[in-house]
Design a protein around this motif. Sequence first.
Motif, short mmCIF file in Angstrom:
data_model
loop_
_atom_site.label_atom_id
_atom_site.label_comp_id
_atom_site.label_asym_id
_atom_site.label_seq_id
_atom_site.Cartn_x
_atom_site.Cartn_y
_atom_site.Cartn_z
N LEU A 61 0.83 -1.18 0.08
CA LEU A 61 -0.01 -0.09 -0.03
C LEU A 61 0.82 1.30 0.09
O LEU A 61 0.33 2.33 -0.15
CB LEU A 61 -0.89 -0.12 1.13
CG LEU A 61 -1.59 -1.29 1.46
CD1 LEU A 61 -2.56 -1.19 2.51
CD2 LEU A 61 -2.83 -1.67 0.17
N MET A 62 2.33 1.19 0.20
CA MET A 62 3.09 2.25 0.25
C MET A 62 4.13 1.62 -0.90
O MET A 62 4.61 0.72 -0.89
CB MET A 62 3.94 2.45 1.67
CG MET A 62 3.06 2.44 2.79
SD MET A 62 3.74 3.21 4.19
CE MET A 62 4.64 1.73 4.62
N VAL A 63 4.30 2.77 -1.65
CA VAL A 63 5.29 2.60 -2.83
C VAL A 63 6.31 3.92 -3.04
O VAL A 63 6.07 4.83 -2.54
CB VAL A 63 4.48 2.60 -4.08
CG1 VAL A 63 3.58 1.26 -4.20
CG2 VAL A 63 3.63 3.67 -4.52
N LYS A 64 7.32 3.74 -3.61
CA LYS A 64 8.24 4.54 -3.97
C LYS A 64 7.81 5.77 -4.93
O LYS A 64 7.12 5.40 -5.89
CB LYS A 64 9.44 3.83 -4.44
CG LYS A 64 10.19 2.99 -3.47
CD LYS A 64 10.81 3.86 -2.41
CE LYS A 64 11.76 2.94 -1.23
NZ LYS A 64 12.07 3.46 -0.33
N ASP A 65 8.58 6.78 -5.24
CA ASP A 65 8.29 7.71 -6.19
C ASP A 65 8.13 7.05 -7.48
O ASP A 65 7.44 7.54 -8.36
CB ASP A 65 9.47 8.87 -6.46
CG ASP A 65 9.54 9.33 -5.02
OD1 ASP A 65 9.73 10.71 -5.07
OD2 ASP A 65 9.76 8.70 -3.95
N HIS A 66 9.23 6.32 -7.86
CA HIS A 66 9.23 5.94 -9.39
C HIS A 66 7.89 4.87 -9.90
O HIS A 66 7.41 5.04 -10.86
CB HIS A 66 10.36 5.04 -9.60
CG HIS A 66 10.68 3.93 -8.94
ND1 HIS A 66 11.67 3.96 -7.76
CD2 HIS A 66 10.27 2.53 -8.98
CE1 HIS A 66 11.76 2.67 -7.31
NE2 HIS A 66 10.62 2.07 -8.03
N ALA A 67 7.18 4.31 -8.85
CA ALA A 67 6.07 3.50 -9.22
C ALA A 67 4.88 4.73 -9.28
O ALA A 67 4.07 4.40 -10.09
CB ALA A 67 5.75 2.61 -7.91
N MET A 68 4.85 5.49 -8.36
CA MET A 68 3.86 6.59 -8.75
C MET A 68 3.99 7.41 -10.06
O MET A 68 3.10 8.01 -10.69
CB MET A 68 3.99 7.60 -7.57
CG MET A 68 3.46 7.03 -6.35
SD MET A 68 1.54 6.81 -6.13
CE MET A 68 1.21 8.31 -5.51
N ILE A 69 5.49 7.52 -10.19
CA ILE A 69 5.72 8.14 -11.66
C ILE A 69 5.19 7.38 -12.87
O ILE A 69 4.55 7.64 -13.82
CB ILE A 69 7.06 8.38 -11.74
CG1 ILE A 69 7.44 9.59 -10.88
CG2 ILE A 69 7.41 8.78 -13.24
CD1 ILE A 69 9.02 9.96 -10.71
#
Length: 470
Positions: free
Chosen positions: A199-207
């Motif tokens: 449920l928590m992801v790094k920047d690059h996943a959101m990008i």
Amino acid sequence: MFDLKWIRDNPDAFDNGLKRRGVEPCAKAILQLDEERREHLHKLQDAQQKRNSLSKQIGHAISSGDNELAEKLKGEVAELKAFVQSGEDTEREFNGRISAILYEIPNLPLDETPDGADESANEEVRRIGKRPAFAFAPKQHFEIGEALGMMDFEAAARMSGARFVVLRGALARLERAIGQFMIDVQTTEHGYTECSVPLMVKDHAMIGTGQLPKFMDDQFFPSSSGSRARLLGEALELAPPDREAAYRDGNINLRELVEQVLEMAPTKEDFWLIPTAEVSLTNLVREQIVDEAELPIRVTALTPCFRAEAGAAGKDTRGMIRQHQFYKVELVSITTPDASRAELDRMTECAEEILKRLDLHYRVVALSTGDMGFGARLTFDVEVWLPGEDAFREISSCSVCDDFQARRMNARYRRAEGGANPFVHTLNGSGLAVGRTLIAVVENYQNKDGSITVPDVLRPYMGGQERIGG
RNA sequence: GGAGGGGUGGCAGAGUGGUCGAAUGCGGCGGUCUUGAAAACCGUUGAGGCUUCACGGCCUCCGGGGGUUCGAAUCCCUCCCCCUCCGCCA
């Protein structure tokens, strides 16, 4: 994310697509930057080539013992070196500027996507079922839930503020039942593989899926106190001297200093809370090359979703329609390019099937170019009828993104016939949003005495219970 | 949190300053053999970019960024990620 080469070859198609979405055409600006970049690249590569060949000669000279020649060549290479070094910096700068622009450009609509500035231009595709008739004035879900003592916004507000709710007793169980029912249908009948995802992801996943960099304000991020301190430290190091001086001279207070510093600091969070499981499920294929035979990949997850709702201040403040946190069953498909459009219809039907089983009246609308999400080329919203509100409300949104997200994630597939590895196509849709389904059940199945009839398909998940309250 | 080990092509895994964009194996592709297949054998096989009508030429890429050097996968700094052990903990 777009292919620069494609923009170069199709500048008009690019601009027209953007115009349809109400975005300022920018092919010319991008291509001019690209032109400058390539011009610079020629000079740089020329210098690099010379440097490489001279360096090779130096190596040969040294190994054959000709130190004099080696020294002479070193002198020649020295000038090139300075140019190559600054040239590489310039190239990085060009690349950074171009990709910063590209990362913020939304996907282009398909030809069939209806044109329009906002939701008023959405086109109804079909309407299923009919409005339920009530022998009394139907209430809204929060009136019913609060009267039952099972829906408590005040308790939630005491600990978490607005846009949260506490469900109790049978309504809490109903929420769980709806989630279970929906994901069971999607997995056992529609061929989606259930996943339990971060449920928590790094920047690059959101990008990768397009939430970042543009929609940072819509997102929540969790942080450890250590990491907050570190981020503040980094920000302070970058603080402009005049701000610091202003603080020392007493012109601004500490709080103002920190706020101004943070305003300028680069955002680099440890994690982001997913606003939808689309992020986690779609990123399953990031940086992967999957065999064509494995496509389509269909995955689903029942997860909480977290949204800041920054742009929705004052909107839907009553009830459970718009919360900071809600459960949702998400559907994601990864397909080949020629299969993605048909997959969108299939996915939409998978979402609709839930409403059919619940015997709820709904309609399907094609979103107009102005109402569509950032990464979508075509979106079908499924809107359920809410008698208490006397309106259709979105309960699912199914989108085809083509290779827009795949480029950002570098997700490709290996073709059966060989050759280059093309980008996959991605689709995502809700199947369905649990909170809003609960609202729909509560409002559509309400009885005059304030009780709620449990829909047949949910009763096995409710221990056989047929009625809530009353 | 402490200590250590790692991140190399589709995968596995060599490679500690100069013909290394990278051995070898697996996988993939093509072929020989075979009635067919398997096995065996032979050959071939990374990505991105710039340029060219084309053949081709060139540049970049060994987790990201920076540095040292005439020259970096290889040395230094830094960040990210993974693994092992210890501590804490659901």
